[in-house]
Design an enzyme around this catalytic site. Structure first.
Site, PDB file in Angstrom:
ATOM      1  N   GLU A   4       0.849  -1.184   0.000  1.00  0.00           N
ATOM      2  CA  GLU A   4       0.000   0.000   0.000  1.00  0.00           C
ATOM      3  C   GLU A   4       0.889   1.240   0.000  1.00  0.00           C
ATOM      4  O   GLU A   4       1.945   1.262   0.631  1.00  0.00           O
ATOM      5  CB  GLU A   4      -0.904   0.031   1.238  1.00  0.00           C
ATOM      6  CG  GLU A   4      -2.148  -0.802   1.116  1.00  0.00           C
ATOM      7  CD  GLU A   4      -3.106  -0.570   2.279  1.00  0.00           C
ATOM      8  OE1 GLU A   4      -2.916   0.418   3.021  1.00  0.00           O
ATOM      9  OE2 GLU A   4      -4.029  -1.384   2.448  1.00  0.00           O
TER      10      GLU A   4
ATOM     11  N   GLN B 138      -5.709   1.801 -24.657  1.00  0.00           N
ATOM     12  CA  GLN B 138      -7.066   1.249 -24.605  1.00  0.00           C
ATOM     13  C   GLN B 138      -8.049   2.418 -24.593  1.00  0.00           C
ATOM     14  O   GLN B 138      -8.647   2.742 -23.573  1.00  0.00           O
ATOM     15  CB  GLN B 138      -7.232   0.369 -23.367  1.00  0.00           C
ATOM     16  CG  GLN B 138      -6.269  -0.815 -23.333  1.00  0.00           C
ATOM     17  CD  GLN B 138      -6.371  -1.609 -22.043  1.00  0.00           C
ATOM     18  OE1 GLN B 138      -7.402  -2.202 -21.751  1.00  0.00           O
ATOM     19  NE2 GLN B 138      -5.309  -1.620 -21.266  1.00  0.00           N
TER      20      GLN B 138
ATOM     21  N   LYS C  26       1.293  -2.060 -42.363  1.00  0.00           N
ATOM     22  CA  LYS C  26       1.476  -3.401 -41.811  1.00  0.00           C
ATOM     23  C   LYS C  26       0.137  -4.095 -41.633  1.00  0.00           C
ATOM     24  O   LYS C  26      -0.879  -3.473 -41.344  1.00  0.00           O
ATOM     25  CB  LYS C  26       2.233  -3.357 -40.479  1.00  0.00           C
ATOM     26  CG  LYS C  26       1.572  -2.589 -39.360  1.00  0.00           C
ATOM     27  CD  LYS C  26       2.390  -2.721 -38.090  1.00  0.00           C
ATOM     28  CE  LYS C  26       1.761  -1.981 -36.915  1.00  0.00           C
ATOM     29  NZ  LYS C  26       2.066  -0.573 -36.862  1.00  0.00           N
TER      30      LYS C  26
ATOM     31  N   THR D 278       7.901  -3.200 -27.322  1.00  0.00           N
ATOM     32  CA  THR D 278       8.850  -4.316 -27.442  1.00  0.00           C
ATOM     33  C   THR D 278       9.778  -4.147 -28.640  1.00  0.00           C
ATOM     34  O   THR D 278      10.713  -4.939 -28.807  1.00  0.00           O
ATOM     35  CB  THR D 278       8.091  -5.650 -27.591  1.00  0.00           C
ATOM     36  OG1 THR D 278       7.253  -5.586 -28.753  1.00  0.00           O
ATOM     37  CG2 THR D 278       7.239  -5.932 -26.361  1.00  0.00           C
TER      38      THR D 278
ATOM     39  N   GLY E 294       9.527  -4.814 -31.709  1.00  0.00           N
ATOM     40  CA  GLY E 294       9.479  -5.807 -32.780  1.00  0.00           C
ATOM     41  C   GLY E 294       9.048  -5.203 -34.111  1.00  0.00           C
ATOM     42  O   GLY E 294       9.709  -5.378 -35.135  1.00  0.00           O
ATOM     43  N   THR E 295       7.943  -4.452 -34.092  1.00  0.00           N
ATOM     44  CA  THR E 295       7.442  -3.820 -35.309  1.00  0.00           C
ATOM     45  C   THR E 295       8.431  -2.778 -35.832  1.00  0.00           C
ATOM     46  O   THR E 295       8.676  -2.687 -37.040  1.00  0.00           O
ATOM     47  CB  THR E 295       6.079  -3.155 -35.035  1.00  0.00           C
ATOM     48  OG1 THR E 295       5.159  -4.144 -34.574  1.00  0.00           O
ATOM     49  CG2 THR E 295       5.528  -2.499 -36.284  1.00  0.00           C
TER      50      THR E 295
END
Length: 339
Positions: free
Chosen positions: A48, A106, A205, A236, A238-239
């Site tokens: 906490e 999101q 892509k 990450t 990757g793309t």
């Protein structure tokens, strides 16, 4: 209520170096030392979060500096608890400086029974007592509409433009081409291309499933060009690394990347160090880890001059959007870029 005399800065633990840099820049602008409000942020044994502000903040114009980067949940809760502590201490106004706004990816429902976390975070911030937001390169501009309070969204493209003009001079600049890594980022790439008077290309892509790119197509002739990929987030990598390979296969002489928020999770740093990219330029909106600092082809440009000036503009009631102009921003970055 007493008159608000000076802006006061306070920081969580997410990016203390950036907070200190902003305080130093504001001290330079004000001609007087402006430190961070002394506070204690601790965790109980069950993790906490506990916050205690040591200075009197009654009637003060408070600015909380706290990116909600990894660990996103902890840093978000720190921000909310700090805002609550300041509100209950009778601060006149609370502005959250969120260089990296987490949960922004999101921002809509892409399928059934999924959340819109960007809106949830917006509601939580307002409920905690935040009255204004200052952030940089939101993943989706429409997130500003999730708030019923003022939101100032700064852009890294003026900083990137200054850096590119400093790195590529004379005839080199004629060979530069700005590349959007996907169709959704075209507006961002076009904005940078206009600033440096360069042509624009797109890497389109197609994904078979989330996180995996099945095919990439280059729209535009990149042969013989120094390609600059521009995007808001690198997670990450990757793309990004695959896009760099595709551009080199299509005849690009060099590939550089300019990314606002270097999340760089998982295998990202290793991928970048082994990639065909000559350089990856990120901002310090997220505190870089030691592996990031040790990677020779990753370079970091500072955001403190822009945030410091934006905070002062909010405090004294002048235009924040003036910082979108390169000519206005150049004095703040004088000495960092020689253009």
């Amino acid at each position: 209520m007493p008159t608000i005399l000076e802006p006061k800065l306070i920081t969580g633990t997410s990016n203390i170096p950036l907070a200190k840099a902003i305080a130093r820049r504001m001290s330079m602008h004000r001609g007087k030392t402006l430190g961070l409000v002394e506070a204690r942020v601790e965790r109980f044994n069950d993790q906490e979060i506990f916050v205690e502000v040591y200075e009197n903040v009654r009637g003060e114009d408070m600015f909380i500096i706290q990116p909600t980067s990894n660990p996103a949940n902890d840093n978000l809760m720190e921000l909310l608890i700090m805002a609550d502590a300041l509100r209950r201490s009778s601060a006149a106004r609370i502005t959250a400086i969120i260089p990296y706004f987490g949960y922004a990816r999101q921002d809509r429902r892409t399928k059934a029974r999924t959340p819109i976390t960007a809106k949830l975070v917006a509601n939580m911030l307002v409920e905690a007592g935040v009255e204004r937001i200052l952030t940089m390169d939101l993943h989706a501009a429409q997130i500003q509409g999730f708030f019923d309070i003022p939101v100032d969204n700064l852009y890294a493209s003026p900083i990137f433009a200054l850096d590119i003009l400093n790195q590529f001079k004379g005839d080199e600049l004629k060979d530069v081409m700005v590349v959007s890594p996907d169709v959704g980022g075209v507006a961002r790439a076009r904005e940078l291309a206009k600033r440096i008077n360069a042509p624009l290309s797109i890497v389109d892509k197609r994904r078979e499933k989330p996180g995996e790119v099945a095919e990439m197509t280059v729209i535009g002739d990149v042969s013989g060009k120094k390609c600059i990929i521009v995007d808001d987030i690198c997670d990450t990598a990757g793309t990004l690394c695959k896009a760099a390979e595709v551009l080199m296969e299509h005849g690009a002489t060099e590939v550089h990347s300019y990314i606002t928020h270097g999340v760089l999770s998982g295998p990202a740093v290793e991928r970048i160090s082994k990639s065909v990219m000559k350089s990856l330029v990120i901002t310090d909106s997220i505190e870089p880890t030691q592996p990031v600092l040790d990677t020779p082809n990753i370079r970091i440009v500072p955001t403190a001059p822009m945030f410091a000036q934006a905070i002062l503009n909010i405090w004294n009631g002048t235009s924040v959007s003036s910082l979108f102009d390169t000519a206005t921003l150049e004095p703040a970055y004088e000495g960092l870029f020689n253009v």
